[in-house]
Design an enzyme around this catalytic site. Sequence first.
Site, PDB file in Angstrom:
ATOM      1  N   LEU A   1      49.570 -15.230  34.144  1.00 24.83           N
ATOM      2  CA  LEU A   1      48.826 -15.957  32.923  1.00 24.83           C
ATOM      3  C   LEU A   1      50.634 -16.003  32.628  1.00 24.83           C
ATOM      4  O   LEU A   1      51.020 -15.676  31.327  1.00 24.83           O
ATOM      5  CB  LEU A   1      47.500 -16.012  32.198  1.00 24.83           C
ATOM      6  CG  LEU A   1      46.874 -14.857  32.906  1.00 24.83           C
ATOM      7  CD1 LEU A   1      45.913 -14.321  31.954  1.00 24.83           C
ATOM      8  CD2 LEU A   1      46.373 -15.662  34.404  1.00 24.83           C
ATOM      9  N   GLU A   2      50.529 -17.675  32.750  1.00 25.34           N
ATOM     10  CA  GLU A   2      51.534 -18.356  31.800  1.00 25.34           C
ATOM     11  C   GLU A   2      50.382 -19.820  31.269  1.00 25.34           C
ATOM     12  O   GLU A   2      50.387 -20.128  31.524  1.00 25.34           O
ATOM     13  CB  GLU A   2      52.122 -19.716  32.912  1.00 25.34           C
ATOM     14  CG  GLU A   2      53.481 -20.152  32.089  1.00 25.34           C
ATOM     15  CD  GLU A   2      54.001 -20.890  33.602  1.00 25.34           C
ATOM     16  OE1 GLU A   2      54.794 -21.848  33.018  1.00 25.34           O
ATOM     17  OE2 GLU A   2      54.428 -20.575  34.799  1.00 25.34           O
ATOM     18  N   ILE A   3      51.194 -19.381  29.981  1.00 22.32           N
ATOM     19  CA  ILE A   3      50.013 -20.922  28.581  1.00 22.32           C
ATOM     20  C   ILE A   3      51.316 -21.835  29.085  1.00 22.32           C
ATOM     21  O   ILE A   3      52.198 -21.023  28.509  1.00 22.32           O
ATOM     22  CB  ILE A   3      50.106 -19.964  27.938  1.00 22.32           C
ATOM     23  CG1 ILE A   3      49.070 -18.676  28.416  1.00 22.32           C
ATOM     24  CG2 ILE A   3      48.915 -20.908  26.864  1.00 22.32           C
ATOM     25  CD1 ILE A   3      47.891 -18.700  28.918  1.00 22.32           C
TER      26      ILE A   3
END
Length: 127
Positions: A119-121
């Site tokens: 997951l890239e935030i």
Amino acid sequence: MLSGLDHLVVTVTDMGRAVDFYSRVLGLDVRYRDAQRVDLMLGDTALRLHQTDTDIAPISATPTPGSLDLCLRCQLPLDEFKQHLEVLGIDVELGPVARQGANGPIESLYLRDPDGNLLEICRPASR
């Protein structure tokens, strides 16, 4: 032609663990569609959870937990979001770092969900 994304299916090994992570850690609203399907809402788009041992059709050819690489936009400054993750005991693999998003420069940090999905935030980069 096409105008947007309605939902994206995330294959998980444990529905309860995934719902807890995405709602408690990422703050997504939960909508239970039925006993086997849960939607996690991102505005008018959903991450739809399917557990590996359920019989839902049609599905992708090889639904595999941990194969997703997803970038999610964040409203908080990333340093604040990173502190939130630290309080919850969630490891950040990388970031904040500069990246290129769909609409220009972004700052991102990276973590994994309970199934190992990346997951890239992100947030728009400061100018």
